[in-house]
Write a protein that holds these residues in place. Structure first.
Motif, PDB file in Angstrom:
ATOM      1  N   VAL A   1       0.829  -1.211   0.000  1.00  0.00           N
ATOM      2  CA  VAL A   1       0.000   0.000   0.000  1.00  0.00           C
ATOM      3  C   VAL A   1       0.863   1.260   0.000  1.00  0.00           C
ATOM      4  CG1 VAL A   1      -1.723   1.305   1.295  1.00  0.00           C
ATOM      5  CG2 VAL A   1      -1.911  -1.180   1.136  1.00  0.00           C
ATOM      6  N   VAL A   2       1.954   1.239   0.759  1.00  0.00           N
ATOM      7  CA  VAL A   2       2.803   2.423   0.886  1.00  0.00           C
ATOM      8  C   VAL A   2       3.575   2.704  -0.406  1.00  0.00           C
ATOM      9  CG1 VAL A   2       4.811   3.382   2.100  1.00  0.00           C
ATOM     10  CG2 VAL A   2       3.026   2.185   3.374  1.00  0.00           C
ATOM     11  N   GLY A   3       3.924   1.670  -1.151  1.00  0.00           N
ATOM     12  CA  GLY A   3       4.762   1.831  -2.343  1.00  0.00           C
ATOM     13  C   GLY A   3       4.194   2.828  -3.343  1.00  0.00           C
ATOM     14  N   PRO A   4       5.027   3.770  -3.840  1.00  0.00           N
ATOM     15  CA  PRO A   4       4.573   4.802  -4.776  1.00  0.00           C
ATOM     16  C   PRO A   4       4.867   4.466  -6.230  1.00  0.00           C
ATOM     17  CG  PRO A   4       6.729   5.400  -3.977  1.00  0.00           C
ATOM     18  CD  PRO A   4       6.407   4.022  -3.383  1.00  0.00           C
ATOM     19  N   GLU A   5       5.202   3.207  -6.526  1.00  0.00           N
ATOM     20  CA  GLU A   5       5.748   2.883  -7.838  1.00  0.00           C
ATOM     21  C   GLU A   5       4.734   2.916  -8.968  1.00  0.00           C
ATOM     22  OE1 GLU A   5       4.342  -1.046  -6.172  1.00  0.00           O
ATOM     23  OE2 GLU A   5       5.195   0.828  -5.428  1.00  0.00           O
ATOM     24  N   PHE A   6       3.432   2.872  -8.661  1.00  0.00           N
ATOM     25  CA  PHE A   6       2.466   2.861  -9.758  1.00  0.00           C
ATOM     26  C   PHE A   6       2.461   4.186 -10.519  1.00  0.00           C
ATOM     27  CE2 PHE A   6      -1.667   3.071 -11.862  1.00  0.00           C
ATOM     28  CZ  PHE A   6      -1.653   1.866 -12.534  1.00  0.00           C
ATOM     29  N   GLY A   7       2.812   5.296  -9.853  1.00  0.00           N
ATOM     30  CA  GLY A   7       2.862   6.585 -10.546  1.00  0.00           C
ATOM     31  C   GLY A   7       3.822   6.576 -11.728  1.00  0.00           C
ATOM     32  N   PRO A   8       5.100   6.216 -11.520  1.00  0.00           N
ATOM     33  CA  PRO A   8       6.022   6.141 -12.658  1.00  0.00           C
ATOM     34  C   PRO A   8       5.631   5.083 -13.682  1.00  0.00           C
ATOM     35  CG  PRO A   8       7.235   6.254 -10.594  1.00  0.00           C
ATOM     36  CD  PRO A   8       5.791   6.071 -10.238  1.00  0.00           C
ATOM     37  N   LEU A   9       5.076   3.955 -13.242  1.00  0.00           N
ATOM     38  CA  LEU A   9       4.663   2.916 -14.189  1.00  0.00           C
ATOM     39  C   LEU A   9       3.536   3.430 -15.088  1.00  0.00           C
ATOM     40  CD1 LEU A   9       4.711  -0.209 -11.835  1.00  0.00           C
ATOM     41  CD2 LEU A   9       6.327   0.329 -13.661  1.00  0.00           C
ATOM     42  N   ALA A  10       2.569   4.141 -14.490  1.00  0.00           N
ATOM     43  CA  ALA A  10       1.483   4.721 -15.279  1.00  0.00           C
ATOM     44  C   ALA A  10       2.016   5.786 -16.229  1.00  0.00           C
ATOM     45  CB  ALA A  10       0.426   5.317 -14.352  1.00  0.00           C
ATOM     46  N   ALA A  11       2.951   6.599 -15.754  1.00  0.00           N
ATOM     47  CA  ALA A  11       3.537   7.636 -16.610  1.00  0.00           C
ATOM     48  C   ALA A  11       4.295   7.016 -17.776  1.00  0.00           C
ATOM     49  CB  ALA A  11       4.471   8.521 -15.785  1.00  0.00           C
ATOM     50  N   LEU A  12       4.963   5.903 -17.515  1.00  0.00           N
ATOM     51  CA  LEU A  12       5.687   5.214 -18.589  1.00  0.00           C
ATOM     52  C   LEU A  12       4.718   4.744 -19.666  1.00  0.00           C
ATOM     53  CD1 LEU A  12       8.519   4.329 -19.393  1.00  0.00           C
ATOM     54  CD2 LEU A  12       8.156   2.208 -18.127  1.00  0.00           C
ATOM     55  N   ALA A  13       3.571   4.193 -19.247  1.00  0.00           N
ATOM     56  CA  ALA A  13       2.567   3.742 -20.206  1.00  0.00           C
ATOM     57  C   ALA A  13       1.995   4.917 -20.995  1.00  0.00           C
ATOM     58  CB  ALA A  13       1.448   2.992 -19.475  1.00  0.00           C
ATOM     59  N   VAL A  14       1.684   6.007 -20.302  1.00  0.00           N
ATOM     60  CA  VAL A  14       1.150   7.196 -20.977  1.00  0.00           C
ATOM     61  C   VAL A  14       2.168   7.748 -21.966  1.00  0.00           C
ATOM     62  CG1 VAL A  14       0.380   9.578 -20.650  1.00  0.00           C
ATOM     63  CG2 VAL A  14      -0.401   7.792 -19.080  1.00  0.00           C
ATOM     64  N   GLY A  15       3.428   7.808 -21.541  1.00  0.00           N
ATOM     65  CA  GLY A  15       4.467   8.321 -22.420  1.00  0.00           C
ATOM     66  C   GLY A  15       4.645   7.484 -23.670  1.00  0.00           C
ATOM     67  N   LEU A  16       4.559   6.158 -23.524  1.00  0.00           N
ATOM     68  CA  LEU A  16       4.698   5.276 -24.678  1.00  0.00           C
ATOM     69  C   LEU A  16       3.530   5.447 -25.648  1.00  0.00           C
ATOM     70  CD1 LEU A  16       5.952   2.019 -22.902  1.00  0.00           C
ATOM     71  CD2 LEU A  16       7.287   3.524 -24.404  1.00  0.00           C
ATOM     72  N   VAL A  17       2.320   5.513 -25.121  1.00  0.00           N
ATOM     73  CA  VAL A  17       1.132   5.623 -25.978  1.00  0.00           C
ATOM     74  C   VAL A  17       1.060   6.994 -26.648  1.00  0.00           C
ATOM     75  CG1 VAL A  17      -1.391   5.654 -25.982  1.00  0.00           C
ATOM     76  CG2 VAL A  17      -0.172   3.884 -24.709  1.00  0.00           C
ATOM     77  N   CYS A  18       1.362   8.047 -25.901  1.00  0.00           N
ATOM     78  CA  CYS A  18       1.259   9.406 -26.433  1.00  0.00           C
ATOM     79  C   CYS A  18       2.545   9.870 -27.117  1.00  0.00           C
ATOM     80  CB  CYS A  18       0.913  10.386 -25.305  1.00  0.00           C
ATOM     81  SG  CYS A  18      -0.697  10.104 -24.579  1.00  0.00           S
TER      82      CYS A  18
END
Length: 310
Positions: free
Chosen positions: A146-163
């Motif tokens: 729950v504490v881990g903040p890693e989903f933010g960069p993972l989501a940004a990586l996906a957005v960056g790849l798609v866009c």
């Protein structure tokens, strides 16, 4: 609905007003002539149905308002207005399904920055995971997830790849490439200190334990990562943030990183490799699934597409 405010150069004001007047998803239009000081210009405000926001933003950006002035968006929690209700009814699509690309890019961009807060959360999460491994506490492992903040960069990586946003890809990649090694190193260092003062030994991770799932990588690791990535991106794009907690609890990125630090200090190199494999599978699975969700949403409906600006 979203509240839109635009600082318009005087030469663009009438055309911007026309965009907002003519779009059925915009209402509560207000003009403050000459109110803007820096940059100088007029201020336009309107409430826009979420499903109409991308179309309105695209039209305003075509006028150059994002370059010569500025556009901001704010979430409206409560709106008591027949005009607002009509705008939401007239706007094509459903607000709950609408994806505002500029909002998503801004949000993921902010959450993917490599800064002290991000590193602190990741280190704390890995230390919690290490404590869970050492004490064989599945509850502590869940807390680390729950504490881990890693989903933010993972989501940004996906957005960056798609866009095709190289800046987002670089920023997110840096946050992951630096964050996890730092967190693992700190975890390993404190684990070593614990060993030196007699708080743990190799027996802590020898034999069968309830938390062995952390390093047991397999097909289901990828399945869970893919499902979690899809659910997480759907949560971010539909503003259902509560779902993200469930996503964090379902994947073993941070626990695997914490296990690497503990196992390395205790000389359990087989478990180090297995945990590293678990971490890699989860990271790749989440990014691929999140990107796939974005690709699907980019095409259906067609009007909800990312704006292409520089």
């Amino acid at each position: 609905m979203l509240h839109l405010r635009a600082v318009c150069p005087p030469a663009s004001t009438e055309r911007a007003l026309a965009v907002l007047r003519e779009h059925p998803g915009a209402t509560h239009l207000v003009l403050f002539a000459g109110a803007a000081i820096d940059p100088k210009g007029d201020v336009l405000e309107a409430d826009v149905a979420r499903e109409a926001t991308d179309e309105v933003l695209a039209a305003l950006c075509d006028l150059g308002i994002d370059r010569d002035g500025g556009i901001t968006l704010e979430q409206i929690d409560t709106s008591l207005s027949d005009a607002a209700d009509k705008a939401e009814l007239d706007a094509p699509g459903d607000g709950a399904d609408a994806l505002v690309w500029e909002e998503l890019v801004a949000r993921t961009g902010e959450e993917s920055r490599l800064n002290a807060t991000y590193l602190a959360f990741l280190v704390i999460a890995c230390l919690l995971a290490a404590a869970g491994v050492i004490t064989d506490s599945a509850v502590t492992i869940v807390g680390a997830m729950v504490v881990g903040p890693e989903f933010g960069p993972l989501a940004a990586l996906a957005v960056g790849l798609v866009c095709r946003r190289g800046d987002l890809v670089r920023r997110a990649g840096t946050a992951l490439a630096v964050g996890f090694p730092v967190a693992i190193a700190v975890t390993a260092g404190l684990t070593w200190v614990g060993g030196r003062v007699g708080l743990l030994d190799a027996a802590a991770i020898s034999g069968d334990h309830d938390v062995d799932f952390v390093y047991q990588v397999g097909v289901w690791s990828l399945v869970v990562a893919v499902l979690a990535g899809a659910a997480g991106m759907l949560s971010m794009t539909s503003a259902k943030s509560a779902v993200l907690v469930g996503v964090f609890i379902s994947v073993t990125t941070v626990p695997a990183a914490g296990y690497i630090g503990v196992a390395a200090v205790l000389g359990q190199w087989g478990k180090v490799l297995a945990s590293a494999g678990q971490l890699a599978v989860n990271l790749v699975g989440i990014v691929l699934a999140a990107a796939l969700v974005l690709l699907v949403r980019r095409r259906v409906p067609a009007r909800n597409r990312p704006l292409s600006r520089g």
